[in-house]
Design a protein around this motif. Sequence first.
Motif, PDB file in Angstrom:
ATOM      1  N   ALA A 161       0.591  -1.423   0.409  1.00 50.93           N
ATOM      2  CA  ALA A 161      -0.004   0.446   0.154  1.00 50.93           C
ATOM      3  C   ALA A 161       1.042   1.525  -0.232  1.00 50.93           C
ATOM      4  O   ALA A 161       0.244   2.297  -0.765  1.00 50.93           O
ATOM      5  N   ARG A 162       1.871   1.457   0.716  1.00 53.40           N
ATOM      6  CA  ARG A 162       2.808   2.304   0.426  1.00 53.40           C
ATOM      7  C   ARG A 162       3.331   2.843  -0.928  1.00 53.40           C
ATOM      8  O   ARG A 162       4.094   3.726  -1.262  1.00 53.40           O
ATOM      9  N   TRP A 163       3.725   1.370  -1.848  1.00 52.13           N
ATOM     10  CA  TRP A 163       4.942   1.628  -2.866  1.00 52.13           C
ATOM     11  C   TRP A 163       3.221   2.140  -3.294  1.00 52.13           C
ATOM     12  O   TRP A 163       4.053   3.244  -4.791  1.00 52.13           O
ATOM     13  N   PRO A 168      -1.995   5.010   2.660  1.00 49.89           N
ATOM     14  CA  PRO A 168       0.010   4.538   2.842  1.00 49.89           C
ATOM     15  C   PRO A 168      -0.140   4.453   4.560  1.00 49.89           C
ATOM     16  O   PRO A 168       1.181   4.242   4.850  1.00 49.89           O
ATOM     17  N   GLY A 169      -0.475   5.080   5.843  1.00 52.19           N
ATOM     18  CA  GLY A 169      -0.229   5.210   6.756  1.00 52.19           C
ATOM     19  C   GLY A 169      -0.806   4.310   7.655  1.00 52.19           C
ATOM     20  O   GLY A 169      -0.431   3.981   9.076  1.00 52.19           O
ATOM     21  N   GLY A 170      -1.559   3.161   6.917  1.00 52.68           N
ATOM     22  CA  GLY A 170      -2.034   1.776   7.597  1.00 52.68           C
ATOM     23  C   GLY A 170      -3.222   1.624   7.326  1.00 52.68           C
ATOM     24  O   GLY A 170      -3.730   1.710   6.234  1.00 52.68           O
ATOM     25  N   GLU A 171      -4.000   0.622   7.757  1.00 52.61           N
ATOM     26  CA  GLU A 171      -5.389  -0.063   7.989  1.00 52.61           C
ATOM     27  C   GLU A 171      -6.499   0.593   8.083  1.00 52.61           C
ATOM     28  O   GLU A 171      -6.505   0.904  10.066  1.00 52.61           O
ATOM     29  N   GLY A 192      -2.086   9.343   5.448  1.00 52.88           N
ATOM     30  CA  GLY A 192      -0.610   9.719   4.509  1.00 52.88           C
ATOM     31  C   GLY A 192      -1.056  10.287   3.241  1.00 52.88           C
ATOM     32  O   GLY A 192      -0.253  10.429   2.673  1.00 52.88           O
ATOM     33  N   VAL A 193      -1.986  11.206   3.109  1.00 49.65           N
ATOM     34  CA  VAL A 193      -2.677  11.862   1.658  1.00 49.65           C
ATOM     35  C   VAL A 193      -3.100  12.946   1.794  1.00 49.65           C
ATOM     36  O   VAL A 193      -4.211  13.465   3.789  1.00 49.65           O
ATOM     37  N   GLU A 194      -2.694  14.580   1.306  1.00 50.65           N
ATOM     38  CA  GLU A 194      -3.212  15.715   2.293  1.00 50.65           C
ATOM     39  C   GLU A 194      -4.408  15.747   1.785  1.00 50.65           C
ATOM     40  O   GLU A 194      -4.892  16.117   2.235  1.00 50.65           O
ATOM     41  N   GLU A 195      -4.833  15.303   0.034  1.00 47.86           N
ATOM     42  CA  GLU A 195      -6.934  15.267   0.152  1.00 47.86           C
ATOM     43  C   GLU A 195      -6.731  14.079  -0.943  1.00 47.86           C
ATOM     44  O   GLU A 195      -6.208  14.037  -1.106  1.00 47.86           O
ATOM     45  N   ASP A 196      -7.732  13.318  -0.596  1.00 50.95           N
ATOM     46  CA  ASP A 196      -8.630  12.571  -0.962  1.00 50.95           C
ATOM     47  C   ASP A 196      -9.302  12.925  -2.441  1.00 50.95           C
ATOM     48  O   ASP A 196     -10.029  13.673  -1.860  1.00 50.95           O
ATOM     49  N   SER A 229      -4.140   6.641  -2.679  1.00 48.75           N
ATOM     50  CA  SER A 229      -5.397   6.434  -1.135  1.00 48.75           C
ATOM     51  C   SER A 229      -5.846   5.656  -0.609  1.00 48.75           C
ATOM     52  O   SER A 229      -5.612   5.111   0.985  1.00 48.75           O
ATOM     53  N   GLU A 230      -6.374   4.497  -1.055  1.00 47.40           N
ATOM     54  CA  GLU A 230      -6.308   2.407  -0.623  1.00 47.40           C
ATOM     55  C   GLU A 230      -6.144   2.540  -1.538  1.00 47.40           C
ATOM     56  O   GLU A 230      -5.726   1.965  -2.591  1.00 47.40           O
ATOM     57  N   THR A 231      -5.390   0.869  -0.657  1.00 51.01           N
ATOM     58  CA  THR A 231      -5.142  -0.397  -1.530  1.00 51.01           C
ATOM     59  C   THR A 231      -5.997  -1.235  -0.923  1.00 51.01           C
ATOM     60  O   THR A 231      -5.532  -1.819   0.374  1.00 51.01           O
TER      61      THR A 231
END
Length: 281
Positions: free
Chosen positions: A41-43, A69-72, A214-218, A47-49
Motif C-alpha cells: 500500500a505504501r508502494w 499509505p499510513g495503515g489499515e 498519509g495523503v494530503e487530500e482524498d 489513498s487506498e489499496t
Amino acid sequence: MSTTRRFSQLDVFTATPLKGNPLAVVHDADGLSDAEMAAFARWTNLSETTFLLPPTDARADYRVRIFTPGGELPFAGHPTLGSCHAWLAAGGVPKQAGQIVQQCGVGLVTVRRDGTRLAFAAPPLKREPVDDGLLAQVVDALGLPPADLLAACWLDNGPKWLGLRVANASRVRALAPDHGRLKALAKVGLVAAQDVDGAAGTQFEVRGFAAPIGVEEDPVTGSLNASLAQWLIGEGVAPPAYTAAQGTAMGRAGRVHVQRDGDTVWVGGDVAPCISGQVLL
C-alpha cells in the motif's frame, strides 16, 4: 517466496477514467502478512489499496482488508465499491442475486446494484461534539474565515472525520490548507451547498483532507460522504436523494450519488476499470 496474483486498478466515483479516486486491488491475497500488505500500500502510494480474501463469516461473499499509505482502515467507501466491482469482474457470484455482502473491519457491509452503479449501505454513524480549541486550530489551518463555518461535528463510521458544514461552495473549492498543521490535528471533511459556479447536476461540494492517513487530500471519499449524508439528511439540511461533487480542486470530477431508503442511506458511484494484470507479491 513471491506469488503471482491477479491485480486490478480502477477509478471510483466516476465513469471516466482519471477523473475519480484510483484504487489498487490485489486478488487472492491469502498468505500475505500484515507487513507485506502495508508495504505494498505504501508502494502504490494511492489513498487506498485493498486485498481480497475468502470470508470468515458465512453470510459474506468476500472479505477485504483496506490499507492507506499510513495503515489499515476498518472501512472506507471508494475501496468498498471498487473492491466489489473487481470481485464481480473476476467472476465472483454473490450468494443472493442483486446484493453483495462484504466483510471488513467494521463487520458486514451490504452493496447493491443501483442501475449501472454499485451502492453501499452506510454503516452506523457515531456523532460527537468538537472541542472549541481544536476547532479553532483546524479552521485557522484551513484558511477558512470563521464566519463561513455553519456547523461542526465529529463523524465516525469506521474512519473518523471532523465534518465541517460551510456556507460557501466557492470558498470550499478555493481553500489551500496548511497540510503540515492539519496532519497533527484531524482528518477534515468539508461540505457546502452547491453554487452557480459548481458542477451542473450536483447539490453539494465536498473536500476531504486526510493527512493523518498519509495523503494530503482524498480525491473522492465514500466514507466521508456517507457520514455527511447521514448528518445532513438527519438535520434536514439535505434532501433524501442528492449528488455531491468532490475532487474539483484536484482536477477530478468525482460524483457521489446519495439516496435514503427507509432508515438506510445508500452511497453509490460509477467505477471505471483502468488496469488489469498480475502482481508478484
